[in-house]
Write a protein that holds these residues in place. Structure first.
Motif, PDB file in Angstrom:
ATOM      1  N   LEU A   1     -11.028  11.002 -12.087  1.00 56.31           N
ATOM      2  CA  LEU A   1      -9.576  10.939 -11.947  1.00 56.31           C
ATOM      3  C   LEU A   1      -9.075  11.806 -10.794  1.00 56.31           C
ATOM      4  O   LEU A   1      -9.514  12.945 -10.625  1.00 56.31           O
ATOM      5  CB  LEU A   1      -8.894  11.405 -13.241  1.00 56.31           C
ATOM      6  N   ARG A   2      -8.162  11.217 -10.036  1.00 55.24           N
ATOM      7  CA  ARG A   2      -7.456  11.925  -8.962  1.00 55.24           C
ATOM      8  C   ARG A   2      -5.968  11.709  -9.171  1.00 55.24           C
ATOM      9  O   ARG A   2      -5.559  10.749  -9.832  1.00 55.24           O
ATOM     10  CB  ARG A   2      -7.881  11.378  -7.596  1.00 55.24           C
ATOM     11  N   GLN A   3      -5.172  12.576  -8.600  1.00 57.74           N
ATOM     12  CA  GLN A   3      -3.727  12.463  -8.734  1.00 57.74           C
ATOM     13  C   GLN A   3      -3.286  11.039  -8.391  1.00 57.74           C
ATOM     14  O   GLN A   3      -3.676  10.475  -7.382  1.00 57.74           O
ATOM     15  CB  GLN A   3      -3.037  13.456  -7.795  1.00 57.74           C
TER      16      GLN A   3
ATOM     17  N   ARG B   1      -8.072   3.198 -11.438  1.00 57.09           N
ATOM     18  CA  ARG B   1      -7.552   3.508 -10.103  1.00 57.09           C
ATOM     19  C   ARG B   1      -6.711   2.331  -9.608  1.00 57.09           C
ATOM     20  O   ARG B   1      -7.209   1.212  -9.489  1.00 57.09           O
ATOM     21  CB  ARG B   1      -8.702   3.774  -9.141  1.00 57.09           C
ATOM     22  N   PRO B   2      -5.441   2.557  -9.304  1.00 58.99           N
ATOM     23  CA  PRO B   2      -4.604   1.481  -8.740  1.00 58.99           C
ATOM     24  C   PRO B   2      -5.176   1.006  -7.408  1.00 58.99           C
ATOM     25  O   PRO B   2      -5.556   1.822  -6.561  1.00 58.99           O
ATOM     26  CB  PRO B   2      -3.237   2.153  -8.552  1.00 58.99           C
TER      27      PRO B   2
ATOM     28  N   LYS C   1       0.850  -1.190   0.000  1.00 58.69           N
ATOM     29  CA  LYS C   1       0.000   0.000   0.000  1.00 58.69           C
ATOM     30  C   LYS C   1       0.888   1.243   0.000  1.00 58.69           C
ATOM     31  O   LYS C   1       1.964   1.242   0.588  1.00 58.69           O
ATOM     32  CB  LYS C   1      -0.912   0.024   1.235  1.00 58.69           C
ATOM     33  N   LEU C   2       0.435   2.285  -0.690  1.00 60.15           N
ATOM     34  CA  LEU C   2       1.141   3.553  -0.621  1.00 60.15           C
ATOM     35  C   LEU C   2       0.180   4.691  -0.908  1.00 60.15           C
ATOM     36  O   LEU C   2      -0.893   4.486  -1.485  1.00 60.15           O
ATOM     37  CB  LEU C   2       2.352   3.577  -1.556  1.00 60.15           C
ATOM     38  N   SER C   3       0.567   5.880  -0.474  1.00 59.62           N
ATOM     39  CA  SER C   3      -0.283   7.051  -0.659  1.00 59.62           C
ATOM     40  C   SER C   3      -0.074   7.629  -2.053  1.00 59.62           C
ATOM     41  O   SER C   3       0.937   7.364  -2.709  1.00 59.62           O
ATOM     42  CB  SER C   3       0.053   8.109   0.403  1.00 59.62           C
ATOM     43  N   ARG C   4      -1.007   8.448  -2.474  1.00 58.87           N
ATOM     44  CA  ARG C   4      -0.879   9.130  -3.756  1.00 58.87           C
ATOM     45  C   ARG C   4       0.346  10.045  -3.755  1.00 58.87           C
ATOM     46  O   ARG C   4       1.068  10.126  -4.743  1.00 58.87           O
ATOM     47  CB  ARG C   4      -2.150   9.927  -4.063  1.00 58.87           C
ATOM     48  N   ALA C   5       0.588  10.722  -2.630  1.00 62.66           N
ATOM     49  CA  ALA C   5       1.751  11.614  -2.528  1.00 62.66           C
ATOM     50  C   ALA C   5       3.053  10.838  -2.698  1.00 62.66           C
ATOM     51  O   ALA C   5       3.979  11.298  -3.381  1.00 62.66           O
ATOM     52  CB  ALA C   5       1.739  12.347  -1.190  1.00 62.66           C
ATOM     53  N   GLU C   6       3.143   9.643  -2.125  1.00 60.45           N
ATOM     54  CA  GLU C   6       4.341   8.815  -2.269  1.00 60.45           C
ATOM     55  C   GLU C   6       4.490   8.347  -3.713  1.00 60.45           C
ATOM     56  O   GLU C   6       5.602   8.318  -4.255  1.00 60.45           O
ATOM     57  CB  GLU C   6       4.283   7.616  -1.316  1.00 60.45           C
ATOM     58  N   GLU C   7       3.392   7.981  -4.363  1.00 57.54           N
ATOM     59  CA  GLU C   7       3.453   7.565  -5.767  1.00 57.54           C
ATOM     60  C   GLU C   7       4.005   8.695  -6.635  1.00 57.54           C
ATOM     61  O   GLU C   7       4.890   8.479  -7.472  1.00 57.54           O
ATOM     62  CB  GLU C   7       2.062   7.155  -6.265  1.00 57.54           C
ATOM     63  N   ILE C   8       3.507   9.916  -6.445  1.00 55.46           N
ATOM     64  CA  ILE C   8       3.964  11.054  -7.245  1.00 55.46           C
ATOM     65  C   ILE C   8       5.422  11.388  -6.916  1.00 55.46           C
ATOM     66  O   ILE C   8       6.214  11.694  -7.819  1.00 55.46           O
ATOM     67  CB  ILE C   8       3.037  12.275  -7.051  1.00 55.46           C
TER      68      ILE C   8
END
Length: 190
Positions: free
Chosen positions: A121-123, A184-185, A49-56
């Motif tokens: 869509l979201r970041q 969505r992942p 699991k990871l956050s959207r902020a970490e993915e970006i």
């Protein structure tokens, strides 16, 4: 001692002894099904699991990872972090999926993502074109944000042929019939 006598292994002797003494035989260990499943290939359920902020944050790494330059595009090579240098390898790296990453078709079809509407869509979500028999006409980008309130274009991270890693504006999925769709992942936490 007869040299033609065959050696009997300890487990076989233990089993023979148990049978002769009427004791219950101990079954051989059964293979761990989780390990057996992983041997068949990575599964979406195994993705951390990871956050959207970490993915970006991870997506931005490849913009300058090549001595200050973008990671070059390649469908055959892997980068020093173990991920393929193509679009799906890049998306897999950003999402921290198993190395070297599922391909574009697997990202869409094998449980790594779930379909959503383009308007949702979201970041960190993905825009994927996987319905082509030609791998050169498949693609995936990482959605970053809308360029305007009318949602006529958006910024995305991608690994593109001839350019490598980039952050640029796109209209993929916003035109009828271009075969790009939003996903969505499943390993994103927010």
């Amino acid at each position: 001692m007869n040299r033609t006598h065959r050696r009997t292994t300890a487990p076989a002797l233990a089993l023979l002894g148990a049978l002769l003494l009427g004791a219950p035989a101990v079954a051989a260990p059964v293979a761990d099904t989780a390990v057996a499943t992983r041997a068949q290939g990575p599964r979406a359920a195994d993705a951390p699991k990871l956050s959207r902020a970490e993915e970006i944050r991870r997506a931005k790494i490849w913009l300058t990872a090549n001595h200050g330059k973008p990671v070059p595009y390649s469908q055959k090579e892997t980068w020093s972090d173990g991920y393929r240098q193509d679009c799906s390898g890049y998306a897999s790296m950003a999402l921290r999926l198993p190395k070297s990453g599922p391909n574009t078709v697997a990202l869409k079809n094998d449980g790594w993502t779930k379909p959503i509407k383009m308007s949702e869509l979201r970041q960190g979500d993905l825009v994927i074109k996987a319905n082509s028999s030609d791998p050169d006409h498949r693609h995936v980008v990482i959605f970053d944000g809308w360029d305007n309130g009318k949602h006529t274009s958006y910024h995305a991270y991608e690994q593109a042929g001839g350019v490598g890693t980039r952050h640029t504006s796109h209209t993929y999925g916003l035109k009828d019939g271009d075969n790009y769709h939003a996903y969505r992942p499943v390993n994103l936490t927010d």
